[in-house]
Design a protein around this motif. Structure first.
Motif, PDB file in Angstrom:
ATOM      1  N   SER A 193     -28.721 -79.127 -60.790  1.00  0.00           N
ATOM      2  CA  SER A 193     -29.996 -78.540 -61.206  1.00  0.00           C
ATOM      3  C   SER A 193     -29.831 -77.130 -61.760  1.00  0.00           C
ATOM      4  CB  SER A 193     -30.978 -78.508 -60.025  1.00  0.00           C
ATOM      5  OG  SER A 193     -30.535 -77.619 -59.011  1.00  0.00           O
ATOM      6  N   LEU A 194     -28.603 -76.590 -61.687  1.00  0.00           N
ATOM      7  CA  LEU A 194     -28.361 -75.221 -62.135  1.00  0.00           C
ATOM      8  C   LEU A 194     -27.247 -75.109 -63.169  1.00  0.00           C
ATOM      9  CD1 LEU A 194     -28.489 -73.532 -58.619  1.00  0.00           C
ATOM     10  CD2 LEU A 194     -30.169 -73.193 -60.446  1.00  0.00           C
ATOM     11  N   GLU A 195     -26.450 -76.141 -63.332  1.00  0.00           N
ATOM     12  CA  GLU A 195     -25.264 -76.043 -64.184  1.00  0.00           C
ATOM     13  C   GLU A 195     -25.588 -75.817 -65.658  1.00  0.00           C
ATOM     14  OE1 GLU A 195     -23.025 -79.598 -63.826  1.00  0.00           O
ATOM     15  OE2 GLU A 195     -24.660 -80.919 -64.469  1.00  0.00           O
ATOM     16  N   THR A 196     -26.824 -76.128 -66.086  1.00  0.00           N
ATOM     17  CA  THR A 196     -27.182 -75.922 -67.490  1.00  0.00           C
ATOM     18  C   THR A 196     -27.814 -74.557 -67.736  1.00  0.00           C
ATOM     19  OG1 THR A 196     -29.333 -76.991 -67.143  1.00  0.00           O
ATOM     20  CG2 THR A 196     -27.513 -78.390 -67.893  1.00  0.00           C
ATOM     21  N   VAL A 197     -28.034 -73.780 -66.689  1.00  0.00           N
ATOM     22  CA  VAL A 197     -28.557 -72.426 -66.862  1.00  0.00           C
ATOM     23  C   VAL A 197     -27.464 -71.545 -67.460  1.00  0.00           C
ATOM     24  CG1 VAL A 197     -29.472 -70.389 -65.690  1.00  0.00           C
ATOM     25  CG2 VAL A 197     -30.171 -72.679 -64.947  1.00  0.00           C
ATOM     26  N   PHE A 198     -27.790 -70.779 -68.486  1.00  0.00           N
ATOM     27  CA  PHE A 198     -26.829 -69.882 -69.120  1.00  0.00           C
ATOM     28  C   PHE A 198     -26.830 -68.560 -68.370  1.00  0.00           C
ATOM     29  CE2 PHE A 198     -26.371 -71.549 -73.750  1.00  0.00           C
ATOM     30  CZ  PHE A 198     -26.158 -72.831 -73.259  1.00  0.00           C
ATOM     31  N   LEU A 199     -25.719 -68.245 -67.751  1.00  0.00           N
ATOM     32  CA  LEU A 199     -25.609 -67.016 -66.982  1.00  0.00           C
ATOM     33  C   LEU A 199     -24.870 -65.943 -67.763  1.00  0.00           C
ATOM     34  CD1 LEU A 199     -24.665 -68.375 -63.429  1.00  0.00           C
ATOM     35  CD2 LEU A 199     -26.933 -67.779 -64.305  1.00  0.00           C
ATOM     36  N   GLY A 200     -25.334 -64.705 -67.618  1.00  0.00           N
ATOM     37  CA  GLY A 200     -24.646 -63.549 -68.162  1.00  0.00           C
ATOM     38  C   GLY A 200     -24.552 -62.487 -67.082  1.00  0.00           C
ATOM     39  N   VAL A 201     -23.615 -61.584 -67.233  1.00  0.00           N
ATOM     40  CA  VAL A 201     -23.389 -60.538 -66.237  1.00  0.00           C
ATOM     41  C   VAL A 201     -23.581 -59.172 -66.884  1.00  0.00           C
ATOM     42  CG1 VAL A 201     -21.599 -59.406 -64.866  1.00  0.00           C
ATOM     43  CG2 VAL A 201     -21.882 -61.872 -64.726  1.00  0.00           C
ATOM     44  N   ILE A 202     -24.259 -58.281 -66.158  1.00  0.00           N
ATOM     45  CA  ILE A 202     -24.423 -56.889 -66.579  1.00  0.00           C
ATOM     46  C   ILE A 202     -23.793 -55.999 -65.520  1.00  0.00           C
ATOM     47  CG2 ILE A 202     -26.070 -55.049 -67.124  1.00  0.00           C
ATOM     48  CD1 ILE A 202     -28.101 -57.201 -67.848  1.00  0.00           C
ATOM     49  N   SER A 203     -22.971 -55.036 -65.966  1.00  0.00           N
ATOM     50  CA  SER A 203     -22.349 -54.114 -65.011  1.00  0.00           C
ATOM     51  C   SER A 203     -22.011 -52.804 -65.688  1.00  0.00           C
ATOM     52  CB  SER A 203     -21.079 -54.729 -64.411  1.00  0.00           C
ATOM     53  OG  SER A 203     -20.464 -53.815 -63.527  1.00  0.00           O
ATOM     54  N   GLU A 204     -22.140 -51.736 -64.904  1.00  0.00           N
ATOM     55  CA  GLU A 204     -21.721 -50.418 -65.363  1.00  0.00           C
ATOM     56  C   GLU A 204     -20.465 -49.953 -64.641  1.00  0.00           C
ATOM     57  OE1 GLU A 204     -23.469 -45.835 -65.719  1.00  0.00           O
ATOM     58  OE2 GLU A 204     -24.561 -47.355 -64.566  1.00  0.00           O
ATOM     59  N   LYS A 205     -20.275 -50.422 -63.413  1.00  0.00           N
ATOM     60  CA  LYS A 205     -19.251 -49.854 -62.541  1.00  0.00           C
ATOM     61  C   LYS A 205     -18.022 -50.736 -62.337  1.00  0.00           C
ATOM     62  CE  LYS A 205     -23.027 -47.779 -59.889  1.00  0.00           C
ATOM     63  NZ  LYS A 205     -23.707 -47.759 -58.558  1.00  0.00           N
ATOM     64  N   HIS A 262     -34.480 -60.344 -56.149  1.00  0.00           N
ATOM     65  CA  HIS A 262     -33.466 -60.607 -55.127  1.00  0.00           C
ATOM     66  C   HIS A 262     -32.682 -61.884 -55.444  1.00  0.00           C
ATOM     67  CE1 HIS A 262     -35.301 -57.490 -52.704  1.00  0.00           C
ATOM     68  NE2 HIS A 262     -36.478 -58.077 -52.868  1.00  0.00           N
ATOM     69  N   TYR A 263     -31.380 -61.851 -55.145  1.00  0.00           N
ATOM     70  CA  TYR A 263     -30.527 -63.000 -55.440  1.00  0.00           C
ATOM     71  C   TYR A 263     -31.002 -64.257 -54.726  1.00  0.00           C
ATOM     72  CZ  TYR A 263     -28.325 -63.060 -50.825  1.00  0.00           C
ATOM     73  OH  TYR A 263     -28.100 -63.200 -49.485  1.00  0.00           O
ATOM     74  N   TYR A 264     -31.555 -64.108 -53.521  1.00  0.00           N
ATOM     75  CA  TYR A 264     -31.958 -65.291 -52.753  1.00  0.00           C
ATOM     76  C   TYR A 264     -33.211 -65.969 -53.296  1.00  0.00           C
ATOM     77  CZ  TYR A 264     -34.538 -61.486 -50.370  1.00  0.00           C
ATOM     78  OH  TYR A 264     -35.308 -60.382 -50.079  1.00  0.00           O
ATOM     79  N   ASP A 265     -33.866 -65.358 -54.282  1.00  0.00           N
ATOM     80  CA  ASP A 265     -35.017 -65.988 -54.945  1.00  0.00           C
ATOM     81  C   ASP A 265     -34.637 -66.655 -56.263  1.00  0.00           C
ATOM     82  OD1 ASP A 265     -36.961 -65.284 -53.034  1.00  0.00           O
ATOM     83  OD2 ASP A 265     -37.164 -63.279 -53.889  1.00  0.00           O
ATOM     84  N   ALA A 266     -33.409 -66.444 -56.715  1.00  0.00           N
ATOM     85  CA  ALA A 266     -33.039 -66.866 -58.066  1.00  0.00           C
ATOM     86  C   ALA A 266     -32.941 -68.382 -58.225  1.00  0.00           C
ATOM     87  CB  ALA A 266     -31.717 -66.209 -58.469  1.00  0.00           C
ATOM     88  N   LYS A 267     -32.232 -69.036 -57.344  1.00  0.00           N
ATOM     89  CA  LYS A 267     -31.979 -70.463 -57.525  1.00  0.00           C
ATOM     90  C   LYS A 267     -33.244 -71.325 -57.510  1.00  0.00           C
ATOM     91  CE  LYS A 267     -27.116 -70.783 -56.225  1.00  0.00           C
ATOM     92  NZ  LYS A 267     -26.130 -71.351 -55.271  1.00  0.00           N
ATOM     93  N   GLU A 310     -35.860 -74.747 -61.802  1.00  0.00           N
ATOM     94  CA  GLU A 310     -37.053 -75.273 -62.479  1.00  0.00           C
ATOM     95  C   GLU A 310     -36.960 -75.137 -63.995  1.00  0.00           C
ATOM     96  OE1 GLU A 310     -39.983 -76.715 -61.182  1.00  0.00           O
ATOM     97  OE2 GLU A 310     -38.724 -76.911 -59.397  1.00  0.00           O
ATOM     98  N   TYR A 311     -36.079 -74.258 -64.467  1.00  0.00           N
ATOM     99  CA  TYR A 311     -35.978 -73.969 -65.911  1.00  0.00           C
ATOM    100  C   TYR A 311     -34.524 -74.127 -66.332  1.00  0.00           C
ATOM    101  CZ  TYR A 311     -40.509 -72.036 -64.739  1.00  0.00           C
ATOM    102  OH  TYR A 311     -41.793 -71.879 -64.267  1.00  0.00           O
ATOM    103  N   GLU A 312     -34.122 -75.356 -66.552  1.00  0.00           N
ATOM    104  CA  GLU A 312     -32.706 -75.675 -66.769  1.00  0.00           C
ATOM    105  C   GLU A 312     -32.153 -75.133 -68.078  1.00  0.00           C
ATOM    106  OE1 GLU A 312     -33.524 -80.166 -68.583  1.00  0.00           O
ATOM    107  OE2 GLU A 312     -32.589 -79.903 -66.615  1.00  0.00           O
ATOM    108  N   ASP A 313     -33.022 -74.769 -69.029  1.00  0.00           N
ATOM    109  CA  ASP A 313     -32.550 -74.225 -70.300  1.00  0.00           C
ATOM    110  C   ASP A 313     -32.630 -72.707 -70.358  1.00  0.00           C
ATOM    111  OD1 ASP A 313     -31.925 -76.690 -71.495  1.00  0.00           O
ATOM    112  OD2 ASP A 313     -34.013 -77.023 -72.043  1.00  0.00           O
ATOM    113  N   SER A 314     -32.852 -72.066 -69.236  1.00  0.00           N
ATOM    114  CA  SER A 314     -33.064 -70.621 -69.242  1.00  0.00           C
ATOM    115  C   SER A 314     -31.753 -69.853 -69.346  1.00  0.00           C
ATOM    116  CB  SER A 314     -33.814 -70.200 -67.977  1.00  0.00           C
ATOM    117  OG  SER A 314     -33.061 -70.514 -66.821  1.00  0.00           O
TER     118      SER A 314
END
Length: 304
Positions: A83-95, A42-47, A52-56
């Motif tokens: 505390s989150l700006e160093t996390v590498f985010l990617g997006v997955i989408s089909e639609k 769930h998105y509300y558990d992500a942050k 806690e894992y700034e290089d993830s």
């Protein structure tokens, strides 16, 4: 340009809001290749986790749970949190539609790229592999190791010189394991000795194999013995270890999530930044560096 130096010990890889297909194809295959992979439902558990894992690296399936605009605001909010700006985010989408995809690429920082699954999960999987390699997800390690020192569902025994020993298992991976022995037993656990009767119980799984002593590390009150599975250890036995490691790490992560405070931010509200006040061109240097290179990877993979 942002600092893209890769961490020595690699990066934890998360999949947020994964579909069953993502779990069966992406997660399982990456675990088989010894990436340290987790899922967050769930998105509300992500942050709470990612802070806690700034290089993830976190790949987000944006096709449900929130609207595309809410996911956009969710991703933008990472740029405003130290505390989150160093996390590498990617997006997955089909639609997602082309103009919506363009908005993500131009207005968010997607160091993990934008992965479309419209041409099939296998093509998308190859793209993710290249992104993980580009960003040093494995670091210098080749195997995911599990700390067993506090687990009560593991047991270990081995036979040496016609005697059975039951040392405390310290850690394990698909390449080997270590145990702790009393110093007065060190003479029996010397480097180079082969143990032909190794029995390891891991939860409901059990393996019988042989292993070579790779190292003996004396400490003050005890010693650590490092074993490597030998060439006779089957692929199936190693796979049991790998699955136990991945399952236990995910269970520990789930426990952390259950004890964390949920994210209550309203992502229906727009997250504004300086670039949206008429300075998009000035701000897009770093963003286009990330998205542009990773889009090249995606295009290359999808053209095959």
């Amino acid at each position: 340009m942002e600092n893209r130096e890769n961490p020595i010990f690699g990066r934890k890889v998360f999949f947020l809001n994964p579909t069953l297909s993502i779990q069966n194809v992406f997660v399982r295959k990456l675990q088989d290749l010894e990436y340290e992979v987790y899922t967050i439902e769930h998105y509300y558990d992500a942050k709470p986790v990612l802070s806690e894992y700034e290089d993830s690296i976190c790949f987000i399936n944006i096709d449900d749970q929130l609207t595309y605009k809410q996911w956009f605001n969710f991703i933008k909010s990472f740029e405003k949190d130290s505390s989150l700006e160093t996390v590498f985010l990617g997006v997955i989408s089909e639609k997602i539609r082309p103009h919506e995809k363009e908005e993500f690429l131009l207005k968010t920082k997607l160091a993990g790229g934008f992965i479309s699954t419209q041409k099939g999960l296998e093509v998308a999987y190859e793209t993710i592999l290249k992104i993980l390699d580009l960003n040093g997800a494995k670091g210098r390690r080749k195997y995911v190791r599990l700390d067993c020192s506090t687990l009560d569902n593991v047991e270990f025994s081995c036979a040496l010189n016609n005697r059975l020993y039951f040392p405390k298992l310290e850690d394990i991976s698909s390449v080997g394991f270590s145990c702790r022995i009393e110093n007065n037993l060190a003479v029996f656990f010397q480097k180079g000795i082969k143990c032909t009767s190794v029995n390891i119980k891991m939860g409901i799984r059990r393996i019988f194999c042989s292993a070579d002593i790779f190292a003996l590390k004396p400490e003050t009150n005890s010693s650590i013995v490092v074993f490597l599975f030998d060439e006779n250890t089957s692929v199936a036995e190693r796979d049991k270890v790998r699955k136990f490691v991945a399952q236990t790490l995910q269970e520990k992560m789930n426990e952390f999530i259950s004890n964390s405070i949920r994210d209550t931010m309203n992502y229906s509200k727009e997250i504004m930044d300086e670039s949206e006040s008429g300075q998009n061109g000035e701000n897009s240097g770093t963003n286009s560096y990330d998205a542009g290179n990773l889009e090249d990877i995606a295009d290359s993979a999808e053209s095959k």
